[in-house]
Scaffold this motif. Structure first.
Motif, PDB file in Angstrom:
ATOM      1  N   ASP A  32       0.853  -1.182   0.000  1.00  0.00           N
ATOM      2  CA  ASP A  32       0.000   0.000   0.000  1.00  0.00           C
ATOM      3  C   ASP A  32       0.892   1.236   0.000  1.00  0.00           C
ATOM      4  O   ASP A  32       1.575   1.513   0.994  1.00  0.00           O
ATOM      5  N   ASP A  33       0.912   1.965  -1.104  1.00  0.00           N
ATOM      6  CA  ASP A  33       1.807   3.116  -1.244  1.00  0.00           C
ATOM      7  C   ASP A  33       1.595   4.156  -0.144  1.00  0.00           C
ATOM      8  O   ASP A  33       2.561   4.651   0.474  1.00  0.00           O
ATOM      9  N   LYS A  34       0.348   4.489   0.105  1.00  0.00           N
ATOM     10  CA  LYS A  34       0.038   5.524   1.096  1.00  0.00           C
ATOM     11  C   LYS A  34       0.510   5.098   2.484  1.00  0.00           C
ATOM     12  O   LYS A  34       1.102   5.899   3.227  1.00  0.00           O
ATOM     13  N   ALA A  35       0.274   3.837   2.827  1.00  0.00           N
ATOM     14  CA  ALA A  35       0.691   3.333   4.138  1.00  0.00           C
ATOM     15  C   ALA A  35       2.213   3.306   4.261  1.00  0.00           C
ATOM     16  O   ALA A  35       2.766   3.575   5.332  1.00  0.00           O
ATOM     17  N   ALA A  36       2.897   2.969   3.144  1.00  0.00           N
ATOM     18  CA  ALA A  36       4.365   2.923   3.160  1.00  0.00           C
ATOM     19  C   ALA A  36       4.951   4.310   3.396  1.00  0.00           C
ATOM     20  O   ALA A  36       5.890   4.481   4.189  1.00  0.00           O
ATOM     21  N   VAL A 283      21.555  -5.125  17.474  1.00  0.00           N
ATOM     22  CA  VAL A 283      22.471  -3.976  17.403  1.00  0.00           C
ATOM     23  C   VAL A 283      23.455  -3.949  18.566  1.00  0.00           C
ATOM     24  O   VAL A 283      24.345  -3.099  18.601  1.00  0.00           O
ATOM     25  N   GLU A 284      23.316  -4.883  19.499  1.00  0.00           N
ATOM     26  CA  GLU A 284      24.283  -5.005  20.587  1.00  0.00           C
ATOM     27  C   GLU A 284      25.387  -6.004  20.252  1.00  0.00           C
ATOM     28  O   GLU A 284      26.340  -6.160  21.026  1.00  0.00           O
ATOM     29  N   GLN A 285      25.280  -6.682  19.109  1.00  0.00           N
ATOM     30  CA  GLN A 285      26.278  -7.693  18.761  1.00  0.00           C
ATOM     31  C   GLN A 285      27.558  -7.034  18.235  1.00  0.00           C
ATOM     32  O   GLN A 285      27.504  -6.012  17.540  1.00  0.00           O
ATOM     33  N   PRO A 286      28.723  -7.615  18.522  1.00  0.00           N
ATOM     34  CA  PRO A 286      29.991  -7.050  18.059  1.00  0.00           C
ATOM     35  C   PRO A 286      30.018  -6.872  16.539  1.00  0.00           C
ATOM     36  O   PRO A 286      29.631  -7.781  15.797  1.00  0.00           O
ATOM     37  N   GLY A 287      30.434  -5.696  16.099  1.00  0.00           N
ATOM     38  CA  GLY A 287      30.569  -5.437  14.673  1.00  0.00           C
ATOM     39  C   GLY A 287      29.303  -4.994  13.977  1.00  0.00           C
ATOM     40  O   GLY A 287      29.353  -4.491  12.847  1.00  0.00           O
ATOM     41  N   ILE A 288      28.147  -5.161  14.598  1.00  0.00           N
ATOM     42  CA  ILE A 288      26.878  -4.761  13.981  1.00  0.00           C
ATOM     43  C   ILE A 288      26.602  -3.301  14.329  1.00  0.00           C
ATOM     44  O   ILE A 288      26.418  -2.950  15.499  1.00  0.00           O
ATOM     45  N   THR A 289      26.602  -2.458  13.312  1.00  0.00           N
ATOM     46  CA  THR A 289      26.433  -1.022  13.536  1.00  0.00           C
ATOM     47  C   THR A 289      24.970  -0.610  13.462  1.00  0.00           C
ATOM     48  O   THR A 289      24.473   0.137  14.305  1.00  0.00           O
ATOM     49  N   ILE A 290      24.297  -1.115  12.433  1.00  0.00           N
ATOM     50  CA  ILE A 290      22.925  -0.691  12.128  1.00  0.00           C
ATOM     51  C   ILE A 290      22.068  -1.922  11.854  1.00  0.00           C
ATOM     52  O   ILE A 290      22.539  -2.895  11.265  1.00  0.00           O
ATOM     53  N   ALA A 291      20.801  -1.865  12.245  1.00  0.00           N
ATOM     54  CA  ALA A 291      19.832  -2.887  11.840  1.00  0.00           C
ATOM     55  C   ALA A 291      18.781  -2.224  10.959  1.00  0.00           C
ATOM     56  O   ALA A 291      18.237  -1.169  11.311  1.00  0.00           O
ATOM     57  N   LEU A 292      18.535  -2.823   9.809  1.00  0.00           N
ATOM     58  CA  LEU A 292      17.500  -2.318   8.909  1.00  0.00           C
ATOM     59  C   LEU A 292      16.179  -2.993   9.264  1.00  0.00           C
ATOM     60  O   LEU A 292      16.112  -4.222   9.344  1.00  0.00           O
ATOM     61  N   ALA A 293      15.155  -2.202   9.463  1.00  0.00           N
ATOM     62  CA  ALA A 293      13.849  -2.752   9.798  1.00  0.00           C
ATOM     63  C   ALA A 293      12.787  -2.102   8.929  1.00  0.00           C
ATOM     64  O   ALA A 293      12.668  -0.880   8.892  1.00  0.00           O
ATOM     65  N   GLY A 294      12.045  -2.932   8.231  1.00  0.00           N
ATOM     66  CA  GLY A 294      10.982  -2.422   7.372  1.00  0.00           C
ATOM     67  C   GLY A 294       9.686  -2.254   8.152  1.00  0.00           C
ATOM     68  O   GLY A 294       9.504  -2.810   9.230  1.00  0.00           O
ATOM     69  N   ALA A 295       8.783  -1.465   7.595  1.00  0.00           N
ATOM     70  CA  ALA A 295       7.464  -1.281   8.195  1.00  0.00           C
ATOM     71  C   ALA A 295       6.475  -1.007   7.071  1.00  0.00           C
ATOM     72  O   ALA A 295       6.722  -0.153   6.215  1.00  0.00           O
ATOM     73  N   GLN A 300       3.646  -0.456  12.663  1.00  0.00           N
ATOM     74  CA  GLN A 300       4.891  -1.220  12.618  1.00  0.00           C
ATOM     75  C   GLN A 300       6.096  -0.291  12.779  1.00  0.00           C
ATOM     76  O   GLN A 300       7.093  -0.654  13.419  1.00  0.00           O
ATOM     77  N   ALA A 301       5.999   0.904  12.207  1.00  0.00           N
ATOM     78  CA  ALA A 301       7.089   1.882  12.342  1.00  0.00           C
ATOM     79  C   ALA A 301       7.300   2.265  13.802  1.00  0.00           C
ATOM     80  O   ALA A 301       8.439   2.368  14.285  1.00  0.00           O
ATOM     81  N   LYS A 302       6.203   2.468  14.524  1.00  0.00           N
ATOM     82  CA  LYS A 302       6.298   2.817  15.948  1.00  0.00           C
ATOM     83  C   LYS A 302       6.928   1.680  16.740  1.00  0.00           C
ATOM     84  O   LYS A 302       7.725   1.914  17.655  1.00  0.00           O
ATOM     85  N   GLN A 303       6.556   0.446  16.401  1.00  0.00           N
ATOM     86  CA  GLN A 303       7.124  -0.722  17.080  1.00  0.00           C
ATOM     87  C   GLN A 303       8.645  -0.759  16.886  1.00  0.00           C
ATOM     88  O   GLN A 303       9.404  -0.991  17.837  1.00  0.00           O
ATOM     89  N   ASN A 304       9.092  -0.549  15.648  1.00  0.00           N
ATOM     90  CA  ASN A 304      10.535  -0.594  15.363  1.00  0.00           C
ATOM     91  C   ASN A 304      11.286   0.479  16.138  1.00  0.00           C
ATOM     92  O   ASN A 304      12.338   0.220  16.729  1.00  0.00           O
TER      93      ASN A 304
END
Length: 331
Positions: A32-36, A283-295, A300-304
């Motif tokens: 859904d474009d509008k929701a995205a 994101v607490e794991q060694p070497g992991i800088t960023i986590a990508l999370a879709g919504a 879902q965005a608020k949850q992330n």
């Protein structure tokens, strides 16, 4: 929200970055474009200032929606991460796979990253995104038909022209990163990493730590598996790529859910969801800088975004990892 610099660059991005693959609809059974767009805007309001996209996601559609979502936001307040090297509009390079676009039309996807192709793709992305520069420009997949040095020289030229701020790679192994680094300073490598897919810990993680590079972990929720909401017999819509993946076999859904139930008390105690706990652990794991999370929507965005309100002690992280090490998935 927390922010971290990518490797040894000055580019700072939100620790949870919005992943806009599903926004393009392609391989996700539509969207859904509008929701995205609303999901991206809500994410930004909650401090997720970074968005990762790619031309191949919906054959330009995801980038166009990102452009609409950030329209009106002061440009230096948002970080755009996009990619290149997956062509559906040309037949040069290495055939990656056959697919169908959002209209059901057959398309062939090629891995191609020649100098001229990179320059063209950058111009096309800038137009779709409605901006004059890209914060992080990443090769999407290695291209066996083009020397890595040639691809990186194109990125160097784009950086000199001010069209990109930093260069990154995606799905590269250590050897490929080493070769690329001979031509340009790499900020990062975007690779799959989740609780059930940790193979990069063997060689890639030690390399990036030693050489001060960032890892952008994609699919940290393993495409929804680690939310705890999937049950055996899960049905996927037509065109949804998850249907054929081993992670979504009934036995693996069962085993994963059993593990998630073991760590759920930690989430409950902190008034958090399992998904938020999974993202925080990642994101607490060694070497992991960023986590990508879709919504797919604002909720879902608020949850992330809420994942980073969660704080984990070293004992809690160790408990989760110990239980995780007992989890064995079947092929």
């Amino acid at each position: 929200m927390e922010y971290r610099k990518l490797g040894n660059t000055d580019l700072e991005v939100s620790v949870i970055t919005f992943g806009a693959w599903a926004a393009g609809g392609w391989m996700w059974g539509g969207n859904d474009d509008k929701a995205a767009i609303e999901a991206m805007k809500v994410s930004y309001d909650l401090g997720i200032t970074s968005i990762d996209t790619a031309p191949i996601y919906g054959q330009g559609k995801s980038e166009e929606l990102v452009g609409q979502a950030i329209n009106g936001i002061q440009r230096d307040k948002v970080q755009i991460l996009t990619k290149f090297g997956m062509r559906w509009d040309d037949i040069k390079g290495q055939l990656a796979f056959k697919s169908k676009d959002n209209d059901g039309k057959d398309i062939d996807i090629y891995k191609y990253a020649s100098r001229d192709s990179v320059i063209k793709e950058c111009e096309d992305s800038l137009r779709r995104l409605g901006t004059d520069y890209i914060d992080l420009y990443q090769i999407h997949w290695p291209d066996a038909t083009t020397p890595i040095a040639e691809t990186m020289e194109a990125l160097l030229r784009l950086k000199e022209q001010g069209k990109i701020r930093e260069a990154g790679v995606s799905n590269y192994n250590v050897q490929q990163m080493e070769e690329a680094a001979q031509t340009i300073n790499l900020a990062s490598n975007q690779v799959p990493y989740s609780m059930v897919k940790r193979d990069i810990e063997k060689d890639l993680v030690p390399y990036v730590i030693e050489h001060h590079k960032a890892i952008l972990a994609y699919s940290p929720m393993e495409r929804g598996l680690l939310t705890g909401k999937m049950k055996p017999g899960q049905q996927f819509g037509e065109g949804d790529h998850r249907a054929g993946l081993k992670y979504f076999k009934d036995e693996n859904i069962n085993r994963t859910n059993e593990f998630l139930q073991k760590i759920k008390p930690i989430a409950d105690e902190k008034d958090a969801t399992l998904g938020q706990l999974v993202l925080r652990w990642t994101v607490e794991q060694p070497g992991i800088t960023i986590a990508l999370a879709g919504a797919r929507n604002a909720d879902q965005a608020k949850q992330n975004a809420g994942a980073l309100n969660l704080k984990l002690s070293s004992d809690e992280i160790n408990f989760i990892t110990t239980e995780l090490n007992k989890l064995q998935l079947v092929d």
